[in-house]
Design a protein around this motif. Structure first.
Motif, short mmCIF file in Angstrom:
data_model
loop_
_atom_site.label_atom_id
_atom_site.label_comp_id
_atom_site.label_asym_id
_atom_site.label_seq_id
_atom_site.Cartn_x
_atom_site.Cartn_y
_atom_site.Cartn_z
N ILE A 7 0.85 -1.19 0.00
CA ILE A 7 0.00 0.00 0.00
C ILE A 7 0.89 1.24 0.00
N ASN A 8 0.77 2.06 -1.04
CA ASN A 8 1.52 3.31 -1.12
C ASN A 8 0.70 4.44 -0.54
N VAL A 9 1.33 5.22 0.36
CA VAL A 9 0.68 6.35 1.00
C VAL A 9 1.51 7.60 0.69
N PHE A 10 0.94 8.50 -0.12
CA PHE A 10 1.64 9.74 -0.47
C PHE A 10 1.25 10.84 0.49
N LEU A 11 2.24 11.60 0.94
CA LEU A 11 1.99 12.76 1.80
C LEU A 11 2.38 14.01 1.05
N GLY A 12 1.40 14.87 0.79
CA GLY A 12 1.64 16.13 0.10
C GLY A 12 1.46 17.29 1.05
N SER A 13 2.43 18.19 1.05
CA SER A 13 2.37 19.39 1.89
C SER A 13 3.55 20.26 1.56
N SER A 14 3.57 21.42 2.14
CA SER A 14 4.75 22.27 2.06
C SER A 14 5.86 21.58 2.84
N ILE A 15 7.00 21.37 2.19
CA ILE A 15 8.10 20.72 2.92
C ILE A 15 8.78 21.70 3.86
N VAL A 16 8.55 22.99 3.66
CA VAL A 16 9.12 23.99 4.56
C VAL A 16 8.25 24.13 5.81
N GLU A 17 6.94 24.34 5.61
CA GLU A 17 6.04 24.53 6.76
C GLU A 17 5.90 23.30 7.63
N PHE A 80 -1.12 24.51 5.88
CA PHE A 80 -0.99 25.37 7.06
C PHE A 80 -1.36 26.80 6.67
N THR A 81 -0.42 27.61 6.30
CA THR A 81 -0.73 29.02 6.00
C THR A 81 -0.84 29.31 4.52
N LYS A 82 -0.51 28.32 3.67
CA LYS A 82 -0.57 28.54 2.23
C LYS A 82 -0.89 27.24 1.51
N ALA A 83 -1.36 27.40 0.28
CA ALA A 83 -1.55 26.26 -0.61
C ALA A 83 -0.55 26.44 -1.73
N GLY A 84 0.60 25.81 -1.59
CA GLY A 84 1.68 25.97 -2.55
C GLY A 84 1.34 25.39 -3.91
N GLU A 85 1.96 25.96 -4.90
CA GLU A 85 1.72 25.58 -6.30
C GLU A 85 1.89 24.08 -6.52
N TYR A 86 2.96 23.50 -5.99
CA TYR A 86 3.22 22.08 -6.23
C TYR A 86 2.29 21.17 -5.45
N THR A 87 1.95 21.56 -4.25
CA THR A 87 1.01 20.75 -3.47
C THR A 87 -0.37 20.76 -4.11
N VAL A 88 -0.79 21.90 -4.63
CA VAL A 88 -2.07 21.98 -5.34
C VAL A 88 -2.01 21.13 -6.61
N GLU A 89 -0.88 21.18 -7.31
CA GLU A 89 -0.73 20.33 -8.50
C GLU A 89 -0.83 18.86 -8.12
N GLU A 90 -0.19 18.47 -7.02
CA GLU A 90 -0.25 17.08 -6.58
C GLU A 90 -1.68 16.68 -6.24
N PHE A 91 -2.40 17.56 -5.60
CA PHE A 91 -3.80 17.30 -5.29
C PHE A 91 -4.59 17.07 -6.59
N GLU A 92 -4.36 17.92 -7.58
CA GLU A 92 -5.07 17.80 -8.86
C GLU A 92 -4.72 16.50 -9.58
N VAL A 93 -3.46 16.10 -9.53
CA VAL A 93 -3.05 14.82 -10.14
C VAL A 93 -3.78 13.67 -9.46
N ALA A 94 -3.83 13.70 -8.13
CA ALA A 94 -4.53 12.64 -7.38
C ALA A 94 -6.02 12.65 -7.72
N ARG A 95 -6.60 13.84 -7.79
CA ARG A 95 -8.03 13.96 -8.09
C ARG A 95 -8.36 13.42 -9.48
N LYS A 96 -7.55 13.76 -10.46
CA LYS A 96 -7.78 13.26 -11.83
C LYS A 96 -7.65 11.75 -11.90
#
Length: 171
Positions: A7-17, A80-96
């Motif tokens: 089972i693969n579990v992907f974690l998407g988030s800001s790596i800085v925050e 957390f405080t922002k929705a970063g460009e890459y995290t939003v892209e990852e969400f969209e990839v998962a959604r599609k």
């Protein structure tokens, strides 16, 4: 070693925050996997972009991460405080991928903040989830809430044999 199931579990988030929280969640998933491997012959693989090879390749790195998302059973996105460009892209990839195949299961959580502490990107993304996509999202004040959600998601994934209980504030 071959496993009955992986089972693969992907974690998407800001790596800085979420630098520390990402390490914490990764270690948590690895510890859970150790138990699952020992008792059920099931490997749970945490997928975090900082663990992928960062060598130059013919495709952009984000596309390599996106391929891992497409190969995941679960995707957990935390903000957390922002929705970063890459995290939003990852969400969209998962959604599609979900719309095409029914997987991965997507879970989205926002760390509780005070009114006005978030960037416009955060509020815009939340608004899109709510009004455009009708996607339920949760909130958390401590990363342990997300870890519990990961366990509950595994249990709901046809793993009725998994017993989850809390004792002395620990799961």
């Amino acid at each position: 070693m071959g496993y009955k199931r992986k089972i693969n579990v992907f974690l998407g988030s800001s790596i800085v925050e979420f630098a520390e929280e990402r390490k914490d969640v990764e270690n948590f998933i690895r510890n859970v996997s150790d138990k699952f491997e020992e008792h059920y012959d099931i490997k749970i693989q945490p997928l975090l972009c900082e663990n992928f090879d960062d060598a130059y390749s013919e495709v952009r790195k984000q596309e390599e991460y996106n391929q891992k998302i497409r190969a995941s059973e679960f995707c957990f996105f935390i903000f957390f405080t922002k929705a970063g460009e890459y995290t939003v892209e990852e969400f969209e990839v998962a959604r599609k991928k979900y719309l095409d195949t029914g997987k991965p299961k997507i879970y989205t959580y926002f760390k509780v903040i005070k009114e006005g502490e978030g960037e416009e990107s955060l509020y815009s993304f939340m608004d899109s989830l709510d009004k455009t996509l009708g996607h339920y999202y949760g909130s958390f004040s401590h990363i342990d809430t997300v870890k519990l959600r990961i366990l509950l998601s595994l249990k709901l994934e046809e793993m009725d044999f998994l017993e989850i209980k809390a004792e002395d504030g620990k799961c």
